[in-house]
Scaffold this motif. Structure first.
Motif, mmCIF file in Angstrom:
data_model
loop_
_atom_site.group_PDB
_atom_site.id
_atom_site.type_symbol
_atom_site.label_atom_id
_atom_site.label_comp_id
_atom_site.label_asym_id
_atom_site.label_seq_id
_atom_site.Cartn_x
_atom_site.Cartn_y
_atom_site.Cartn_z
ATOM 1 N N ASP A 132 1.171 5.890 6.680
ATOM 2 C CA ASP A 132 -0.057 4.490 7.332
ATOM 3 C C ASP A 132 0.105 3.315 6.308
ATOM 4 O OD1 ASP A 132 -2.498 3.382 7.854
ATOM 5 O OD2 ASP A 132 -2.403 4.748 9.499
ATOM 6 N N THR A 133 0.132 2.264 6.785
ATOM 7 C CA THR A 133 0.292 1.092 5.795
ATOM 8 C C THR A 133 -0.892 0.389 5.716
ATOM 9 O OG1 THR A 133 0.850 -0.437 7.996
ATOM 10 C CG2 THR A 133 2.637 0.640 6.765
ATOM 11 N N ARG A 134 -1.928 1.079 6.220
ATOM 12 C CA ARG A 134 -3.291 0.553 5.856
ATOM 13 C C ARG A 134 -4.299 1.334 5.424
ATOM 14 N NH1 ARG A 134 -4.423 -2.405 11.811
ATOM 15 N NH2 ARG A 134 -2.661 -4.114 11.843
ATOM 16 N N SER B 62 -15.134 -4.092 0.125
ATOM 17 C CA SER B 62 -13.784 -3.977 -0.509
ATOM 18 C C SER B 62 -14.191 -3.380 -1.448
ATOM 19 C CB SER B 62 -12.750 -5.157 -0.246
ATOM 20 O OG SER B 62 -12.950 -6.095 -0.932
ATOM 21 N N THR C 212 -8.914 0.012 12.089
ATOM 22 C CA THR C 212 -7.752 0.578 12.292
ATOM 23 C C THR C 212 -7.787 2.134 12.870
ATOM 24 O OG1 THR C 212 -7.000 -0.323 10.085
ATOM 25 C CG2 THR C 212 -5.959 1.751 10.600
ATOM 26 N N SER D 11 -7.246 -2.571 4.716
ATOM 27 C CA SER D 11 -7.084 -3.739 5.527
ATOM 28 C C SER D 11 -8.256 -4.558 5.940
ATOM 29 C CB SER D 11 -6.054 -3.362 6.461
ATOM 30 O OG SER D 11 -6.599 -2.760 7.764
ATOM 31 N N ASP D 12 -8.119 -5.721 6.359
ATOM 32 C CA ASP D 12 -9.286 -6.356 6.912
ATOM 33 C C ASP D 12 -9.370 -6.197 8.616
ATOM 34 O OD1 ASP D 12 -6.849 -7.827 7.453
ATOM 35 O OD2 ASP D 12 -7.771 -9.954 6.761
ATOM 36 N N GLU D 13 -8.504 -5.291 9.001
ATOM 37 C CA GLU D 13 -8.665 -5.099 10.456
ATOM 38 C C GLU D 13 -9.066 -3.500 10.865
ATOM 39 O OE1 GLU D 13 -4.735 -5.760 12.275
ATOM 40 O OE2 GLU D 13 -4.504 -7.529 11.057
ATOM 41 N N ASN E 155 -9.912 2.235 4.149
ATOM 42 C CA ASN E 155 -9.050 1.296 4.807
ATOM 43 C C ASN E 155 -8.586 0.181 3.711
ATOM 44 O OD1 ASN E 155 -7.743 -0.327 6.474
ATOM 45 N ND2 ASN E 155 -9.787 -0.566 7.836
ATOM 46 N N PRO F 153 -12.849 -2.975 8.934
ATOM 47 C CA PRO F 153 -12.270 -3.243 7.909
ATOM 48 C C PRO F 153 -12.747 -2.654 6.494
ATOM 49 C CG PRO F 153 -12.639 -4.764 9.338
ATOM 50 C CD PRO F 153 -13.278 -3.615 10.061
ATOM 51 N N TYR F 154 -11.909 -2.258 5.500
ATOM 52 C CA TYR F 154 -12.326 -1.939 4.267
ATOM 53 C C TYR F 154 -13.047 -0.904 3.991
ATOM 54 C CZ TYR F 154 -9.688 -6.327 2.803
ATOM 55 O OH TYR F 154 -8.327 -7.196 2.792
ATOM 56 N N LEU G 236 0.833 -1.115 0.087
ATOM 57 C CA LEU G 236 -0.035 0.052 -0.116
ATOM 58 C C LEU G 236 0.910 1.331 0.096
ATOM 59 C CD1 LEU G 236 -2.774 1.192 0.126
ATOM 60 C CD2 LEU G 236 -2.698 1.179 2.526
#
Length: 560
Positions: free
Chosen positions: A490-492, A348, A516, A512-514, A510, A549-550, A301
């Motif tokens: 930010d990596t997500r 997503s 954040t 990611s699936d987390e 977002n 997530p997403y 990302l």
């Protein structure tokens, strides 16, 4: 910033072979597209980019053309095309054609004449060279589809250049007669009433005349790109094309320009250059693999943000971006950049759409993207149809560079065939694409993912795309506003701010699936900020310190 219709348009790419079969032969066709114009009008798109429908032996699914002024029999007739064009225009939809003029088919009359003898008048329409020695090609260049970029013609004892398949010999653009033939053909289509061109590998039409050896990479062949991509006369040729054809019509033009930099893009599409309207770059979809495109790594990302933001910021007001996640040469966006599991596929897919459509540039939707279609679960090599995939398997396995299991993993991730499985219209057999055996298998998830089901669900991916398209038409800031990346490391999360005069727009996604944590500009969470679109049912406004997530949302603020 000069306003233009093609800057404000939404483009929908159709791969005719896989869109809709109207006559029961298992292959999509022009009349099938006509049957679905009401669907496209409902979606809200402005332009259809039509992948090649010209006469072709189909070595590379229509990108090997044997007659530029005839329609492939499988797709219908020229009368069918005329009817499609007329009906599309009546529905307020323009059509741009795929222009494939770096090469032709080896079955094109020009090439049949060219290879007949060294003295034939058409000999110089293509790039012929003597070999270096006994059965040794003129140089070490490798083809994009594997193997040498040279093919020896036994009748005349010389080699011809093909940067793609041996059945796709490269035209010699140094020859003025070739250029005039191409320009006359383009003008013929313009007079017919088409609205522009997407130009296939147009950055490759000029080659360094000496054709030197390329640097050998991966232990295979020499790299031709320094000598055949953005070559010495490419801009001269495109300026000539613009002067003789393009400038005479109100067209949309976009060039496929692999390896292009921002600086080079300004030469192709700068407002004062008189060449093209915009280009496709590939930086954001290029793989991180050691074997060219072949990898199964997830995109990084941070790199994705840096690449897309550089193109947003550095093209400035002088050139225009083309925005896309996938096309006929790329795997499905939701499988690549999102999450195609049943839990997160829809959310997503909506997130990816939000991220792309809120940027500055012309958005391109690839057929099925608006449904959240996914990669096909290939298990056997026999299921593939794509020449690039099959040749890569043969070459990389044959040289012992990868195992069968590894290469199958790569193909399941990156094969072009993922984009080419039939459009999923409903839950009837073969997804309503055909009542025959389709030319390539339908994704088995069509029971859950199909247009009929999504049209009936107001919360579907399809209706989310409709909303995004309407927003672009109603908010000038989305089309023309400036761009600024925030939360850069930010990596997500991919977040950016658009601005135009007193207007501001925050877009936050977002990847990611987390869940954040985020820190967003407070100004967008005042009472006078409006949430334009959100891919969850509840509002981010109540919890601006975290993202699900997403999750994705866009917030609009008009400063008083």
């Amino acid at each position: 910033m000069e306003r233009k219709w093609w800057k404000e348009a939404i483009v929908y790419q159709i791969y005719p072979r896989s869109f809709k079969d109207s006559n029961g032969d298992g292959i999509g066709d022009l009349n099938g597209i006509r049957q679905k114009l009401s669907y496209l009008k409902l979606l809200g798109i402005d332009v259809i980019w039509l992948s090649p429908v010209y006469q072709s032996p189909n070595d590379d699914n229509g990108y090997d053309i044997s007659d530029y002024k005839k329609v492939m029999d499988e797709f219908g007739t020229m009368n069918d095309f005329d009817d499609l064009l007329k009906e599309a225009h009546e529905n307020g939809i323009r059509i741009i054609m795929d222009l494939v003029v770096n090469h032709t088919s080896d079955e094109h009359p020009w090439f049949l004449e060219s290879r007949s003898s060294r003295e034939n008048p058409y000999r110089d329409y293509y790039i012929w060279r003597e070999g270096k020695g006994e059965n040794e090609p003129p140089n070490n260049w490798g083809s994009c589809f594997g193997g040498s970029a040279w093919e020896k013609d036994e009748k005349t004892g010389m080699y011809y250049l093909h940067l793609f398949s041996p059945k796709q010999p490269d035209l010699n653009w140094e020859n003025e007669a070739v250029r005039n033939e191409v320009f006359e053909m383009m003008d013929w289509w313009c007079r017919k009433g088409i609205d522009g061109f997407r130009m296939d590998v147009i950055s490759m039409i000029s080659k360094t005349p000496s054709l030197p050896d390329g640097e050998v990479k991966e232990g295979l062949y020499g790299d031709f790109s320094p000598y055949a991509v953005h070559g010495p006369k490419v801009h001269t040729y495109l300026k000539e094309m613009n002067k003789k054809v393009l400038s005479n019509y109100d067209l949309m033009t976009v060039g496929e320009t692999a390896g292009v930099t921002v600086e080079e893009a300004r030469k192709y599409a700068g407002s004062g250059e008189q060449e093209l309207n915009m280009v496709f770059h590939f930086e954001h979809v290029e793989g991180d693999g050691e074997l060219r495109k072949w990898t199964d790594k997830k995109p990084d990302l941070l790199r994705l943000k840096r690449v897309l933001s550089r193109w947003q910021e550095e093209l400035g007001d002088d050139a225009w971006n083309s925005l896309y996640w996938d096309n006929h040469d790329q795997p499905r966006a939701v499988s690549r950049f999102g999450d195609d599991s049943s839990r997160y596929r829809e959310v997503s897919a909506k997130m990816l759409a939000t991220c792309l459509h809120m940027m500055r540039g012309t958005p391109y939707i690839y057929q099925g993207e608006e449904l959240g279609m996914t990669n096909y679960p290939f298990t056997e090599l026999s299921q593939f149809r794509d020449i690039e995939s099959l040749n890569a398997y043969k070459e990389l396995i044959g040289k012992g560079l990868v195992s069968h299991e590894t290469m199958m993993r790569y193909l399941r991730c990156k094969s072009r065939d993922h984009a080419r499985t039939p459009m999923q219209w409903d839950d009837s057999p073969e997804a309503g694409f055909t009542n025959a055996v389709p030319w390539i298998s339908v994704n088995p998830n069509y029971i859950e993912i199909n247009a009929e089901k999504e049209l009936a669900d107001e919360n579907s991916v399809f209706h989310y795309y409709r909303k995004l398209i309407k927003l672009r038409k109603n908010y000038e800031i989305i089309v023309y506003g400036n761009y600024e990346l925030i939360m850069k490391e930010d990596t997500r999360v991919f977040a950016y701010v658009r601005s135009l005069g007193d207007e501001r727009l925050l877009v936050v996604c977002n990847f990611s699936d987390e869940e954040t944590a985020v820190s967003l500009p407070e100004e967008f969470f005042r009472e006078d900020a409006t949430c334009l679109i959100h891919n969850y049912n509840d509002s981010l406004q109540q919890r601006q310190s975290r993202l699900l997530p997403y999750e994705a949302a866009a917030y609009y603020l008009h400063k008083k």
